[in-house]
Design a protein around this motif. Structure first.
Motif, mmCIF file in Angstrom:
data_model
loop_
_atom_site.group_PDB
_atom_site.id
_atom_site.type_symbol
_atom_site.label_atom_id
_atom_site.label_comp_id
_atom_site.label_asym_id
_atom_site.label_seq_id
_atom_site.Cartn_x
_atom_site.Cartn_y
_atom_site.Cartn_z
ATOM 1 N N ALA A 184 15.789 -7.194 -25.394
ATOM 2 C CA ALA A 184 17.138 -7.475 -25.084
ATOM 3 C C ALA A 184 17.740 -7.634 -26.504
ATOM 4 N N ASN A 185 17.118 -7.736 -27.414
ATOM 5 C CA ASN A 185 17.461 -7.536 -29.004
ATOM 6 C C ASN A 185 17.974 -6.345 -29.272
ATOM 7 N N TYR A 186 17.265 -5.352 -28.549
ATOM 8 C CA TYR A 186 17.809 -3.940 -28.861
ATOM 9 C C TYR A 186 18.794 -3.642 -28.164
ATOM 10 N N ALA A 187 19.007 -4.183 -27.061
ATOM 11 C CA ALA A 187 20.347 -3.642 -26.407
ATOM 12 C C ALA A 187 21.399 -4.382 -27.086
ATOM 13 N N ALA A 188 21.237 -5.377 -27.819
ATOM 14 C CA ALA A 188 22.308 -6.074 -28.547
ATOM 15 C C ALA A 188 22.589 -5.402 -29.925
ATOM 16 N N SER A 189 21.685 -4.579 -30.270
ATOM 17 C CA SER A 189 21.734 -3.721 -31.661
ATOM 18 C C SER A 189 22.251 -2.483 -31.354
ATOM 19 N N LEU A 190 22.314 -1.893 -30.074
ATOM 20 C CA LEU A 190 22.676 -0.345 -30.086
ATOM 21 C C LEU A 190 24.098 -0.080 -30.552
ATOM 22 N N ARG A 191 25.056 -0.841 -29.996
ATOM 23 C CA ARG A 191 26.425 -0.497 -30.382
ATOM 24 C C ARG A 191 26.917 -0.473 -31.984
ATOM 25 N N ALA A 192 26.275 -1.395 -32.628
ATOM 26 C CA ALA A 192 26.487 -1.345 -34.172
ATOM 27 C C ALA A 192 25.853 -0.050 -34.666
ATOM 28 N N ALA A 193 24.724 0.427 -34.157
ATOM 29 C CA ALA A 193 23.877 1.493 -34.815
ATOM 30 C C ALA A 193 24.623 2.695 -34.370
ATOM 31 N N GLU A 194 25.146 2.644 -33.183
ATOM 32 C CA GLU A 194 25.790 3.967 -33.014
ATOM 33 C C GLU A 194 27.116 4.177 -33.690
ATOM 34 N N ARG A 195 27.786 3.051 -33.999
ATOM 35 C CA ARG A 195 29.142 2.811 -34.684
ATOM 36 C C ARG A 195 28.781 3.467 -36.211
ATOM 37 N N ALA A 196 27.550 2.983 -36.783
ATOM 38 C CA ALA A 196 27.164 3.333 -38.084
ATOM 39 C C ALA A 196 26.779 4.915 -38.333
ATOM 40 N N LYS A 197 26.204 5.319 -37.218
ATOM 41 C CA LYS A 197 25.900 6.765 -37.191
ATOM 42 C C LYS A 197 27.264 7.750 -37.224
ATOM 43 N N SER A 198 28.251 7.164 -36.207
ATOM 44 C CA SER A 198 29.487 7.963 -36.307
ATOM 45 C C SER A 198 30.211 7.859 -37.399
ATOM 46 N N LYS A 199 30.265 7.101 -38.412
ATOM 47 C CA LYS A 199 30.569 6.860 -39.958
ATOM 48 C C LYS A 199 29.640 7.804 -40.745
ATOM 49 N N GLY A 200 28.501 8.033 -40.321
ATOM 50 C CA GLY A 200 27.816 9.011 -41.119
ATOM 51 C C GLY A 200 26.643 8.287 -41.949
ATOM 52 N N PHE A 201 26.365 7.056 -41.490
ATOM 53 C CA PHE A 201 25.258 6.159 -41.995
ATOM 54 C C PHE A 201 24.129 6.208 -41.040
ATOM 55 N N ASP A 202 22.986 5.846 -41.686
ATOM 56 C CA ASP A 202 21.574 6.163 -40.728
ATOM 57 C C ASP A 202 21.414 4.819 -40.056
ATOM 58 N N GLN A 203 21.845 3.702 -40.404
ATOM 59 C CA GLN A 203 21.473 2.299 -39.909
ATOM 60 C C GLN A 203 22.387 1.306 -40.463
ATOM 61 N N VAL A 204 22.277 0.085 -39.837
ATOM 62 C CA VAL A 204 23.096 -1.066 -40.257
ATOM 63 C C VAL A 204 22.078 -1.957 -40.914
ATOM 64 N N LEU A 205 22.732 -2.842 -42.081
ATOM 65 C CA LEU A 205 22.095 -4.055 -42.450
ATOM 66 C C LEU A 205 22.506 -5.462 -41.679
ATOM 67 N N TRP A 206 21.852 -6.067 -40.862
ATOM 68 C CA TRP A 206 22.064 -7.069 -40.067
ATOM 69 C C TRP A 206 22.080 -8.381 -40.904
ATOM 70 N N MET A 207 23.061 -9.025 -40.723
ATOM 71 C CA MET A 207 23.327 -10.198 -41.399
ATOM 72 C C MET A 207 23.385 -11.331 -40.494
ATOM 73 N N ASP A 208 23.090 -12.722 -41.065
ATOM 74 C CA ASP A 208 23.497 -13.973 -40.105
ATOM 75 C C ASP A 208 24.531 -13.966 -39.295
ATOM 76 N N SER A 209 24.314 -14.468 -38.079
ATOM 77 C CA SER A 209 25.474 -14.326 -37.258
ATOM 78 C C SER A 209 26.445 -15.056 -37.497
ATOM 79 N N ALA A 210 26.175 -16.347 -38.173
ATOM 80 C CA ALA A 210 27.153 -17.295 -38.240
ATOM 81 C C ALA A 210 28.259 -16.934 -39.427
ATOM 82 N N THR A 211 27.839 -16.441 -40.484
ATOM 83 C CA THR A 211 28.778 -16.078 -41.640
ATOM 84 C C THR A 211 28.655 -14.519 -42.099
ATOM 85 N N HIS A 212 27.766 -13.881 -41.707
ATOM 86 C CA HIS A 212 27.483 -12.543 -42.090
ATOM 87 C C HIS A 212 27.519 -12.356 -43.475
#
Ligand SMILES: *Cc1c(COP(=O)(O)O)cnc(C)c1O
Length: 341
Positions: A184-212
């Motif tokens: 389920a953690n991977y399901a939560a992560s897919l959208r941001a990774a796809e968005r980053a790829k569409s902008k020319g990045f390889d991956q995202v840096l995950w931040m804490d959920s409360a404050t980023h």
């Protein structure tokens, strides 16, 4: 002879799998080795309805001495139990997990590739299979191990990653299941990774959920920075996955007498260290890609950026030390390998 194919990651599967089932009433059935084949599940199975499933990622290597080495099996067995208990699946006893992974490698020994960077990737999986729509832990489960001969995880190799700092989505939250290796953690992560790829990045840096503001992980890897002479990685906080490769790097660094800190790391600290010339290198760690060097962190396309040297001294040394142990080119001084016959 056909030309050698590029294995990629997770595209090909070894022919055999190891599997067993569990029921609340009877416990674990004996392990079976079978051909890899589709699984029949009730449409109400808890894995399908409520994502009650966890997995592991491990590798076996064909060494230059011809021996087959399974890496960190004890660590993965323990983490698999921890993940299972977090999502209320039955813990697979350590001896069953170790035998299943050993047998999976042994029975698929002919499909273990031998070139540098290649390995047999193992995917132990545990899921709730009971067909029942009420919300409670499944009374039936299935445990299996499949294998995939793999090459490099990233098509461009293990360097030069461009990383987008994710400021909207979160992979995991405190109190959630971020420190379990749960599907389920991977399901939560897919959208941001796809968005980053569409902008020319390889991956995202995950931040804490409360404050980023606080750095957690990079894609599906743990993250390390070298600031001045100190190597820094975010401390395990409950939402960060405790990576086997992360522990390898920490152990090697401490063994070499390099200063290392596990503590909270903010994105502000990283951008400031970059501006002061103190940010020397950064790299992600994970079983799939081992060590992946990061070249750039960006807050948004065209926004604040930190550009750093690719394949720094520490990343290069960590990759070499780990690969040398995995391929049996150097003594297994930390006791990380199991020889598979
Ligand atoms: C599997 C995983 C890692 C890396 O763990 P290793 O044991 O080193 O492969 C890091 N982060 C997440 C979210 C993971 O799922």
């Amino acid at each position: 002879m056909t030309t050698k194919k590029n294995l990629g990651f997770g595209k090909y599967f070894s022919p055999r799998m190891v599997q067993t089932t569990w029921t609340l009433a009877k416990g674990w059935a004996p392990l079976e080795i079978t051909d890899v084949a589709p699984i029949a599940l009730h449409p109400a199975a808890s894995v399908l309805q409520y994502s009650q499933t966890i997995f592991e990622g491990m590798k076996a290597f064909r060494g230059e001495d011809g021996k087959i080495r399974l890496f960190r099996a004890d660590f993965n067995a323990a983490r698999f139990q921890k993940s299972a208990s977090r999502v209320c699946l039955p813990e697979v006893p350590k001896d069953i997990f170790l035998k299943a992974t050993y047998d999976a490698v042994s029975t698929n020994r002919d499909s273990i590739p031998s070139d540098e960077g290649e390995a047999l990737y193992l995917r132990p999986t545990l899921m709730g299979t009971e067909g029942f729509l009420g919300v409670r832990p499944s009374h039936e489960a299935m445990f299996f191990v499949i294998c995939s001969p793999v090459g490099n995880y990233y098509e461009k190799g293990q360097s030069g990653l461009k990383i987008l700092v994710e400021t909207e989505d979160s992979r995991a939250a405190l109190g959630g299941i971020g420190d379990a290796k749960a599907g389920a953690n991977y399901a939560a992560s897919l959208r941001a990774a796809e968005r980053a790829k569409s902008k020319g990045f390889d991956q995202v840096l995950w931040m804490d959920s409360a404050t980023h503001q606080w750095i957690e992980e990079v894609g599906t890897m743990n993250i390390f920075f070298r600031i001045g002479d100190t190597v820094v990685t975010p401390a395990l906080n409950g939402s960060i996955l405790n990576g086997a490769t992360r522990t390898c790097v920490l152990e090697i660094l401490r063994d070499k007498g390099i200063r290392v800190e596990e503590r909270p790391v903010s994105i502000e600290e990283i951008f400031t260290a970059s501006e002061n010339g103190q940010l020397k290198e950064a790299f992600g760690t994970g079983t799939a890609a081992v060590i992946s060097s990061v070249q750039e962190f960006a807050l948004s396309s065209g926004g604040r950026r930190a550009v750093l040297p690719d394949n720094g001294e520490i990343a290069t040394a960590m990759r070499k030390t780990i690969l040398d142990i995995q391929y049996g080119r150097t003594a297994d001084k930390f006791g990380w390998c199991t020889i598979v016959n």
